[in-house]
Design an enzyme around this catalytic site. Structure first.
Site, PDB file in Angstrom:
ATOM      1  N   ASN A   1     -43.881 -21.670  -5.381  1.00  0.00           N
ATOM      2  CA  ASN A   1     -44.465 -22.588  -4.402  1.00  0.00           C
ATOM      3  C   ASN A   1     -45.724 -21.947  -3.804  1.00  0.00           C
ATOM      4  OD1 ASN A   1     -45.066 -23.741  -1.808  1.00  0.00           O
ATOM      5  ND2 ASN A   1     -43.150 -24.870  -1.971  1.00  0.00           N
TER       6      ASN A   1
ATOM      7  N   ASP B   1     -47.889 -23.398  -1.554  1.00  0.00           N
ATOM      8  CA  ASP B   1     -48.374 -24.056  -0.324  1.00  0.00           C
ATOM      9  C   ASP B   1     -49.061 -23.076   0.631  1.00  0.00           C
ATOM     10  OD1 ASP B   1     -47.168 -26.351  -1.235  1.00  0.00           O
ATOM     11  OD2 ASP B   1     -45.491 -26.280   0.170  1.00  0.00           O
ATOM     12  N   HIS B   2     -48.505 -21.857   0.731  1.00  0.00           N
ATOM     13  CA  HIS B   2     -49.045 -20.901   1.712  1.00  0.00           C
ATOM     14  C   HIS B   2     -50.498 -20.520   1.413  1.00  0.00           C
ATOM     15  CE1 HIS B   2     -45.362 -20.669   3.742  1.00  0.00           C
ATOM     16  NE2 HIS B   2     -45.098 -19.387   3.691  1.00  0.00           N
TER      17      HIS B   2
ATOM     18  N   ARG C   1     -59.036 -21.810   8.233  1.00  0.00           N
ATOM     19  CA  ARG C   1     -60.473 -21.827   8.505  1.00  0.00           C
ATOM     20  C   ARG C   1     -61.151 -23.118   8.040  1.00  0.00           C
ATOM     21  NH1 ARG C   1     -62.787 -16.743   9.727  1.00  0.00           N
ATOM     22  NH2 ARG C   1     -61.323 -15.907  11.229  1.00  0.00           N
TER      23      ARG C   1
ATOM     24  N   HIS D   1     -46.121 -28.942  -1.986  1.00  0.00           N
ATOM     25  CA  HIS D   1     -45.593 -29.992  -1.112  1.00  0.00           C
ATOM     26  C   HIS D   1     -46.778 -30.714  -0.487  1.00  0.00           C
ATOM     27  CE1 HIS D   1     -42.673 -30.969   2.484  1.00  0.00           C
ATOM     28  NE2 HIS D   1     -43.272 -32.053   2.004  1.00  0.00           N
TER      29      HIS D   1
ATOM     30  N   ARG E   1     -47.695 -32.901   2.109  1.00  0.00           N
ATOM     31  CA  ARG E   1     -47.064 -33.440   3.313  1.00  0.00           C
ATOM     32  C   ARG E   1     -47.845 -34.633   3.832  1.00  0.00           C
ATOM     33  NH1 ARG E   1     -43.333 -29.533   5.805  1.00  0.00           N
ATOM     34  NH2 ARG E   1     -43.297 -31.000   7.530  1.00  0.00           N
TER      35      ARG E   1
ATOM     36  N   ARG F   1     -51.084 -30.874   6.019  1.00  0.00           N
ATOM     37  CA  ARG F   1     -51.384 -29.641   6.775  1.00  0.00           C
ATOM     38  C   ARG F   1     -51.782 -28.474   5.871  1.00  0.00           C
ATOM     39  NH1 ARG F   1     -45.444 -27.598   8.653  1.00  0.00           N
ATOM     40  NH2 ARG F   1     -45.384 -29.551   9.778  1.00  0.00           N
ATOM     41  N   HIS F   2     -51.339 -28.489   4.609  1.00  0.00           N
ATOM     42  CA  HIS F   2     -51.783 -27.413   3.705  1.00  0.00           C
ATOM     43  C   HIS F   2     -52.321 -27.983   2.391  1.00  0.00           C
ATOM     44  CE1 HIS F   2     -47.594 -27.907   2.547  1.00  0.00           C
ATOM     45  NE2 HIS F   2     -47.120 -27.143   3.520  1.00  0.00           N
TER      46      HIS F   2
ATOM     47  N   GLU G   1     -43.239 -31.626  -4.339  1.00  0.00           N
ATOM     48  CA  GLU G   1     -42.303 -31.915  -3.248  1.00  0.00           C
ATOM     49  C   GLU G   1     -42.930 -32.975  -2.363  1.00  0.00           C
ATOM     50  OE1 GLU G   1     -41.508 -28.431  -1.002  1.00  0.00           O
ATOM     51  OE2 GLU G   1     -40.629 -27.370  -2.671  1.00  0.00           O
TER      52      GLU G   1
ATOM     53  N   THR H   1     -41.259 -25.482   8.435  1.00  0.00           N
ATOM     54  CA  THR H   1     -41.030 -25.671   7.003  1.00  0.00           C
ATOM     55  C   THR H   1     -39.881 -26.663   6.873  1.00  0.00           C
ATOM     56  OG1 THR H   1     -40.477 -24.550   4.921  1.00  0.00           O
ATOM     57  CG2 THR H   1     -39.484 -23.650   6.912  1.00  0.00           C
ATOM     58  N   THR H   2     -39.556 -27.060   5.634  1.00  0.00           N
ATOM     59  CA  THR H   2     -38.459 -28.013   5.441  1.00  0.00           C
ATOM     60  C   THR H   2     -37.176 -27.410   6.008  1.00  0.00           C
ATOM     61  OG1 THR H   2     -39.553 -28.449   3.354  1.00  0.00           O
ATOM     62  CG2 THR H   2     -37.449 -29.532   3.710  1.00  0.00           C
TER      63      THR H   2
ATOM     64  N   GLU I   1     -31.570 -29.959  -5.923  1.00  0.00           N
ATOM     65  CA  GLU I   1     -31.964 -28.606  -5.535  1.00  0.00           C
ATOM     66  C   GLU I   1     -31.145 -28.249  -4.296  1.00  0.00           C
ATOM     67  OE1 GLU I   1     -36.173 -27.852  -5.048  1.00  0.00           O
ATOM     68  OE2 GLU I   1     -35.791 -26.039  -3.877  1.00  0.00           O
TER      69      GLU I   1
ATOM     70  N   HIS J   1     -35.258 -22.019  -1.205  1.00  0.00           N
ATOM     71  CA  HIS J   1     -35.530 -21.885   0.235  1.00  0.00           C
ATOM     72  C   HIS J   1     -35.011 -20.558   0.774  1.00  0.00           C
ATOM     73  CE1 HIS J   1     -36.938 -23.141   4.103  1.00  0.00           C
ATOM     74  NE2 HIS J   1     -37.401 -24.243   3.557  1.00  0.00           N
ATOM     75  N   GLY J   2     -35.937 -19.789   1.313  1.00  0.00           N
ATOM     76  CA  GLY J   2     -35.575 -18.536   1.966  1.00  0.00           C
ATOM     77  C   GLY J   2     -35.239 -17.397   1.014  1.00  0.00           C
TER      78      GLY J   2
ATOM     79  N   GLY K   1     -41.336 -19.569  -2.516  1.00  0.00           N
ATOM     80  CA  GLY K   1     -42.713 -19.560  -2.038  1.00  0.00           C
ATOM     81  C   GLY K   1     -43.027 -18.400  -1.126  1.00  0.00           C
ATOM     82  N   HIS K   2     -42.472 -18.437   0.093  1.00  0.00           N
ATOM     83  CA  HIS K   2     -42.904 -17.520   1.146  1.00  0.00           C
ATOM     84  C   HIS K   2     -42.866 -16.050   0.730  1.00  0.00           C
ATOM     85  CE1 HIS K   2     -43.609 -16.261   5.303  1.00  0.00           C
ATOM     86  NE2 HIS K   2     -42.778 -15.279   5.011  1.00  0.00           N
TER      87      HIS K   2
HETATM   88  N1  PXP Z   1     -37.586 -25.691  -2.133  1.00  0.00           N
HETATM   89  C1  PXP Z   1     -37.981 -26.635  -1.249  1.00  0.00           C
HETATM   90  C2  PXP Z   1     -37.477 -28.019  -1.441  1.00  0.00           C
HETATM   91  C3  PXP Z   1     -38.860 -26.343  -0.194  1.00  0.00           C
HETATM   92  O1  PXP Z   1     -39.232 -27.303   0.670  1.00  0.00           O
HETATM   93  C4  PXP Z   1     -39.357 -25.031  -0.082  1.00  0.00           C
HETATM   94  C5  PXP Z   1     -40.332 -24.695   1.007  1.00  0.00           C
HETATM   95  O2  PXP Z   1     -41.499 -25.423   0.845  1.00  0.00           O
HETATM   96  C6  PXP Z   1     -38.936 -24.080  -1.024  1.00  0.00           C
HETATM   97  C7  PXP Z   1     -38.027 -24.421  -2.024  1.00  0.00           C
HETATM   98  C8  PXP Z   1     -39.418 -22.661  -0.982  1.00  0.00           C
HETATM   99  O3  PXP Z   1     -38.953 -22.033   0.174  1.00  0.00           O
HETATM  100  P1  PXP Z   1     -39.510 -20.602   0.585  1.00  0.00           P
HETATM  101  O4  PXP Z   1     -40.955 -20.770   0.915  1.00  0.00           O
HETATM  102  O5  PXP Z   1     -38.666 -20.224   1.752  1.00  0.00           O
HETATM  103  O6  PXP Z   1     -39.317 -19.712  -0.616  1.00  0.00           O
END
Ligand code: PXP
Length: 238
Positions: A7, A9-10, A18, A43, A45, A49-50, A70, A100-101, A151, A191-192, A213-214
């Site tokens: 992911n 997005d970041h 900026r 994603h 949104r 926002r990103h 997403e 975040t979600t 998921e 996620h996470g 992602g993160h």
């Molecule tokens: N899966 C979904 C559906 C998400 O919304 C996200 C965050 O955008 C992720 C996975 C990835 O999560 P993380 O950034 O915590 O790895």
């Protein structure tokens, strides 16, 4: 071995800090692919926002692995997805205030709205995944809608404060995952997840895809994105 969706997005979040042109998520996708990503996840949104519409359209033309969009289950997003045609759409809940979600989709409570969106996407030949909490009722409701995949939200496992709590959350994920596979749904998770907690999840039998992602983008600040993806891919493959 599960596929790794990265992911990005970041990367767009830094650009938007900026309101400039860099760093471009399109460059990030190239580096992630070079590091072994099996998919690129973004994603779009409602508040943009990103990730922006422009990013989605260029990524559709440039990404050579699976592009996973997403999105919220809205008419606007469904129209964009049908037009741009990513390989997969993952429906997620969306609240403007959230960082975040936060939780999974309530498929049971929003069945009709999700059904409309799913059938438009599938009619266009797009695979649909629903992001849900690891809860058997939500898995069954997803199956009833005829989606391709679920998921499972791994956030509570990732955030667990004690080994006991972590084991409990892991068991819930494993059990919901088993049910999804029995119901012939493809099994995705995310996620996470990070470099310390991913291995146990990646070893779950039948798991097809992880979305992360993160932690990858955080590590990329220090080691570069290609290397950060390569290291995560190695953990997932082990
Ligand atoms: N899966 C979904 C559906 C998400 O919304 C996200 C965050 O955008 C992720 C996975 C990835 O999560 P993380 O950034 O915590 O790895």
């Amino acid at each position: 071995m599960p596929e790794l969706g990265v992911n990005i997005d970041h990367v767009a979040t830094i650009r938007e800090a900026r309101k400039t042109y860099e760093p471009d998520p399109v460059w990030a996708a190239v580096q992630a692919e070079l590091g072994g990503a099996d998919g690129i996840t973004i994603h779009l949104r409602e508040d943009r926002r990103h990730i922006h519409d422009r990013d989605l359209r260029i990524l559709k033309q440039t990404v050579q692995v699976k592009l996973n969009l997403e999105m919220a289950a809205t008419e606007e997003m469904t129209g964009i997805a049908v037009d741009v045609h990513p390989e997969q759409c993952s429906l997620v809940p969306e609240k403007r205030e959230e960082v975040t979600t936060e939780g999974g989709l309530d498929v049971i409570g929003n069945r009709e709205n999700i059904r409309t969106c799913v059938s438009k996407l599938q009619d266009a030949g797009i695979e649909v995944s629903l992001f849900i909490d690891p809860n058997p009722q939500q898995v069954e409701a997803s199956r009833e809608l005829g989606v391709d995949a679920v998921e499972l939200h791994t956030g509570r496992y990732a955030d667990a404060q004690t080994p006991e709590e972590r084991d409990r959350e892991f068991d819930a994920i494993e059990e919901a995952g088993r049910l999804a596979l029995e119901l012939n749904l493809k099994l995705h998770m995310g996620h996470g997840l990070n470099y310390r907690n991913v291995s146990r999840i990646a070893a779950i039998p039948g798991l097809g895809e992880l979305n992360i992602g993160h932690s990858i983008i955080a590590r990329a600040v220090f080691v570069g994105l290609e290397e950060a993806v390569r290291e995560m891919k190695a953990l997932v493959a082990d």
